[in-house]
Design an enzyme around this catalytic site. Sequence first.
Site, PDB file in Angstrom:
ATOM      1  N   ALA A  17     -16.437  12.558 -16.086  1.00  0.00           N
ATOM      2  CA  ALA A  17     -16.433  12.392 -17.397  1.00  0.00           C
ATOM      3  C   ALA A  17     -16.283  13.856 -18.122  1.00  0.00           C
ATOM      4  O   ALA A  17     -16.486  13.825 -19.383  1.00  0.00           O
ATOM      5  CB  ALA A  17     -17.501  11.560 -18.074  1.00  0.00           C
ATOM      6  N   GLY A  57     -21.300  10.586 -33.905  1.00  0.00           N
ATOM      7  CA  GLY A  57     -22.134   9.463 -34.003  1.00  0.00           C
ATOM      8  C   GLY A  57     -22.356   8.360 -33.021  1.00  0.00           C
ATOM      9  O   GLY A  57     -23.413   7.459 -33.039  1.00  0.00           O
ATOM     10  N   VAL A  67     -19.485  12.590  -6.504  1.00  0.00           N
ATOM     11  CA  VAL A  67     -19.338  11.388  -5.905  1.00  0.00           C
ATOM     12  C   VAL A  67     -19.306  11.309  -4.297  1.00  0.00           C
ATOM     13  O   VAL A  67     -19.529  10.324  -3.840  1.00  0.00           O
ATOM     14  CB  VAL A  67     -18.052  10.568  -6.465  1.00  0.00           C
ATOM     15  CG1 VAL A  67     -18.246  10.476  -7.973  1.00  0.00           C
ATOM     16  CG2 VAL A  67     -17.017  11.311  -6.143  1.00  0.00           C
ATOM     17  N   ASN A  93     -13.894   6.834 -12.404  1.00  0.00           N
ATOM     18  CA  ASN A  93     -12.826   7.430 -12.798  1.00  0.00           C
ATOM     19  C   ASN A  93     -12.551   8.564 -11.985  1.00  0.00           C
ATOM     20  O   ASN A  93     -11.795   9.370 -11.820  1.00  0.00           O
ATOM     21  CB  ASN A  93     -13.058   7.868 -14.340  1.00  0.00           C
ATOM     22  CG  ASN A  93     -12.174   8.894 -14.560  1.00  0.00           C
ATOM     23  OD1 ASN A  93     -10.902   8.708 -14.989  1.00  0.00           O
ATOM     24  ND2 ASN A  93     -12.524  10.217 -14.774  1.00  0.00           N
ATOM     25  N   TYR A 159      -3.555  10.409  -1.186  1.00  0.00           N
ATOM     26  CA  TYR A 159      -3.819   9.847  -2.400  1.00  0.00           C
ATOM     27  C   TYR A 159      -3.512   8.371  -2.557  1.00  0.00           C
ATOM     28  O   TYR A 159      -4.399   7.439  -3.131  1.00  0.00           O
ATOM     29  CB  TYR A 159      -3.178  10.617  -3.641  1.00  0.00           C
ATOM     30  CG  TYR A 159      -3.583  10.309  -5.062  1.00  0.00           C
ATOM     31  CD1 TYR A 159      -4.776  10.641  -5.754  1.00  0.00           C
ATOM     32  CD2 TYR A 159      -2.550   9.640  -5.821  1.00  0.00           C
ATOM     33  CE1 TYR A 159      -4.722  10.498  -6.986  1.00  0.00           C
ATOM     34  CE2 TYR A 159      -2.743   9.497  -7.105  1.00  0.00           C
ATOM     35  CZ  TYR A 159      -3.908   9.666  -7.838  1.00  0.00           C
ATOM     36  OH  TYR A 159      -4.139   9.201  -9.128  1.00  0.00           O
ATOM     37  N   ALA A 161      -3.128   6.417  -0.162  1.00  0.00           N
ATOM     38  CA  ALA A 161      -4.180   5.463   0.817  1.00  0.00           C
ATOM     39  C   ALA A 161      -5.415   5.228   0.031  1.00  0.00           C
ATOM     40  O   ALA A 161      -6.013   4.139  -0.023  1.00  0.00           O
ATOM     41  CB  ALA A 161      -4.304   6.285   1.868  1.00  0.00           C
ATOM     42  N   LYS A 163      -6.198   5.342  -3.174  1.00  0.00           N
ATOM     43  CA  LYS A 163      -5.922   4.306  -4.459  1.00  0.00           C
ATOM     44  C   LYS A 163      -5.498   3.138  -4.007  1.00  0.00           C
ATOM     45  O   LYS A 163      -6.048   2.053  -4.953  1.00  0.00           O
ATOM     46  CB  LYS A 163      -4.906   4.877  -5.618  1.00  0.00           C
ATOM     47  CG  LYS A 163      -5.276   6.361  -5.749  1.00  0.00           C
ATOM     48  CD  LYS A 163      -6.595   6.225  -6.830  1.00  0.00           C
ATOM     49  CE  LYS A 163      -6.751   7.432  -7.629  1.00  0.00           C
ATOM     50  NZ  LYS A 163      -8.248   7.342  -8.330  1.00  0.00           N
ATOM     51  N   ILE A 192       0.313   9.721 -16.884  1.00  0.00           N
ATOM     52  CA  ILE A 192      -0.510   9.889 -18.219  1.00  0.00           C
ATOM     53  C   ILE A 192      -0.423  11.407 -18.642  1.00  0.00           C
ATOM     54  O   ILE A 192      -0.525  12.391 -17.713  1.00  0.00           O
ATOM     55  CB  ILE A 192      -1.924   9.371 -17.807  1.00  0.00           C
ATOM     56  CG1 ILE A 192      -2.054   8.296 -17.370  1.00  0.00           C
ATOM     57  CG2 ILE A 192      -2.756   9.786 -19.130  1.00  0.00           C
ATOM     58  CD1 ILE A 192      -1.341   7.113 -18.027  1.00  0.00           C
TER      59      ILE A 192
HETATM   60  P1  NAP Z   1      -8.732  15.407 -14.164  1.00  0.00           P
HETATM   61  O1  NAP Z   1      -8.208  15.868 -15.575  1.00  0.00           O
HETATM   62  O2  NAP Z   1      -8.421  16.319 -12.992  1.00  0.00           O
HETATM   63  O3  NAP Z   1     -10.431  14.968 -14.174  1.00  0.00           O
HETATM   64  C1  NAP Z   1     -11.148  14.627 -12.953  1.00  0.00           C
HETATM   65  C2  NAP Z   1     -12.460  14.425 -13.233  1.00  0.00           C
HETATM   66  O4  NAP Z   1     -13.206  14.065 -11.973  1.00  0.00           O
HETATM   67  C3  NAP Z   1     -12.962  15.677 -13.791  1.00  0.00           C
HETATM   68  O5  NAP Z   1     -14.096  15.091 -14.801  1.00  0.00           O
HETATM   69  C4  NAP Z   1     -13.901  15.956 -12.460  1.00  0.00           C
HETATM   70  O6  NAP Z   1     -14.992  16.662 -12.917  1.00  0.00           O
HETATM   71  C5  NAP Z   1     -14.096  14.774 -11.955  1.00  0.00           C
HETATM   72  N1  NAP Z   1     -14.361  15.058 -10.517  1.00  0.00           N
HETATM   73  C6  NAP Z   1     -13.248  15.523  -9.329  1.00  0.00           C
HETATM   74  N2  NAP Z   1     -14.283  15.404  -8.268  1.00  0.00           N
HETATM   75  C7  NAP Z   1     -15.402  15.135  -8.375  1.00  0.00           C
HETATM   76  C8  NAP Z   1     -16.727  14.809  -7.635  1.00  0.00           C
HETATM   77  N3  NAP Z   1     -16.438  15.024  -6.488  1.00  0.00           N
HETATM   78  N4  NAP Z   1     -17.656  14.106  -8.185  1.00  0.00           N
HETATM   79  C9  NAP Z   1     -17.775  13.988  -9.464  1.00  0.00           C
HETATM   80  N5  NAP Z   1     -16.589  14.125 -10.295  1.00  0.00           N
HETATM   81  C10 NAP Z   1     -15.526  14.674  -9.982  1.00  0.00           C
HETATM   82  O7  NAP Z   1      -7.874  14.018 -13.694  1.00  0.00           O
HETATM   83  P2  NAP Z   1      -7.419  12.956 -14.761  1.00  0.00           P
HETATM   84  O8  NAP Z   1      -6.075  13.033 -14.674  1.00  0.00           O
HETATM   85  O9  NAP Z   1      -8.155  12.634 -16.028  1.00  0.00           O
HETATM   86  O10 NAP Z   1      -7.720  11.507 -13.676  1.00  0.00           O
HETATM   87  C11 NAP Z   1      -8.600  10.984 -13.891  1.00  0.00           C
HETATM   88  C12 NAP Z   1      -8.595   9.499 -12.867  1.00  0.00           C
HETATM   89  O11 NAP Z   1      -7.218   8.956 -13.231  1.00  0.00           O
HETATM   90  C13 NAP Z   1      -8.716   9.940 -11.562  1.00  0.00           C
HETATM   91  O12 NAP Z   1      -9.226   8.964 -10.715  1.00  0.00           O
HETATM   92  C14 NAP Z   1      -6.945   9.841 -11.157  1.00  0.00           C
HETATM   93  O13 NAP Z   1      -6.550   9.676  -9.989  1.00  0.00           O
HETATM   94  C15 NAP Z   1      -6.283   8.763 -11.921  1.00  0.00           C
HETATM   95  N6  NAP Z   1      -5.049   8.853 -12.503  1.00  0.00           N
HETATM   96  C16 NAP Z   1      -4.458  10.051 -13.252  1.00  0.00           C
HETATM   97  C17 NAP Z   1      -3.373   9.750 -13.766  1.00  0.00           C
HETATM   98  C18 NAP Z   1      -2.576  10.992 -14.331  1.00  0.00           C
HETATM   99  O14 NAP Z   1      -1.419  10.998 -14.555  1.00  0.00           O
HETATM  100  N7  NAP Z   1      -3.385  11.944 -14.878  1.00  0.00           N
HETATM  101  C19 NAP Z   1      -2.623   8.886 -13.424  1.00  0.00           C
HETATM  102  C20 NAP Z   1      -2.935   7.655 -12.494  1.00  0.00           C
HETATM  103  C21 NAP Z   1      -4.326   7.667 -12.207  1.00  0.00           C
HETATM  104  P3  NAP Z   1     -15.519  17.999 -12.300  1.00  0.00           P
HETATM  105  O15 NAP Z   1     -14.692  18.741 -11.763  1.00  0.00           O
HETATM  106  O16 NAP Z   1     -16.457  18.700 -13.317  1.00  0.00           O
HETATM  107  O17 NAP Z   1     -16.633  17.305 -11.255  1.00  0.00           O
END
Ligand code: NAP
Length: 252
Positions: A17, A57, A67, A93, A159, A161, A163, A192
């Site tokens: 988050a 708020g 994780v 997430n 990735y 595999a 997902k 996204i």
């Molecule tokens: P992002 O901006 O890279 O954010 C990833 C988040 O995961 C960060 O808050 C990071 O925080 C946290 N994280 C990474 N490794 C972690 C760990 N070992 N333990 C705890 N937290 C961890 O990615 P995003 O684009 O928002 O993606 C979020 C989710 O959506 C992911 O599961 C991704 O596969 C999925 N998704 C994204 C897209 C897209 O187009 N962006 C599309 C499909 C699915 P810290 O580094 O502070 O731990």
Amino acid sequence: MTHVLSLEGKIALVTGASQGIGETIARRLASAGATVVAAARNQEKAGAVAAAIADAGGTAEAASLDVSDPSSVTALFKGIAERHGRLDILVNNAGITDDGLLLRMSKESWDRVLSTDLTGVFLVTQEAVKLMMKKRVAGRIVTVGSVVGLMGNAGQANYAAAKAGVVGFSMSLAREIGSRGITVNVVAPGYIETAMTAALSEDQTRALAGRIALGRLGTAEDVAGAVLYLASDLASYVTGTVLNVSGGLLIP
Ligand code: NAP
């Protein structure tokens, strides 16, 4: 009549988050009334997200979580049990990518992605289910997957595999714990808009959008809305499903 989208009185844990989609999900759940535990490795950023929610708020706190590390996961849940005594909503997430063509993919890269995106979901969900069952909470578990796990993507075998793995995991768990009233679902976003896609050229963005029925990339809000739905009373009878939030990039 209470609003069916209200999460008033609910405790929600959102992993990953500290930025991106997870940050938006945390804000969305908080704006629906949930008390949000915003967990990630980077405490400065998770703290800023919690502070922004409070400024708007809502109620949120930052928590430290890796994780992929079992001891970090158990420590987080010990804290949640002590401070809140329960957990109503888990949003898995946190996720990473480490792209490369298969012939050049190292085992380290494979392990890194699988340990965060798949094993991490297993570790966190197991602790969440323990706490939900102990407190007899009709909980909600929502995992952020990806359409890549449903259709594949060249250069993302690790990735994809992971997902795809969370889909089978969630469907199995939905069958295991449905009798407890706990629902388990996956939201599968397409492309996204994030910091990563902001770096694409206009031509690249247009080419991507051309493959999407709705003609545009998605936003983090689009994903957060789907998560809120699955976490709310509106989705009481929805479990073991994958909600495709790709604007029609994937139409099976
Ligand atoms: P992002 O901006 O890279 O954010 C990833 C988040 O995961 C960060 O808050 C990071 O925080 C946290 N994280 C990474 N490794 C972690 C760990 N070992 N333990 C705890 N937290 C961890 O990615 P995003 O684009 O928002 O993606 C979020 C989710 O959506 C992911 O599961 C991704 O596969 C999925 N998704 C994204 C897209 C897209 O187009 N962006 C599309 C499909 C699915 P810290 O580094 O502070 O731990």
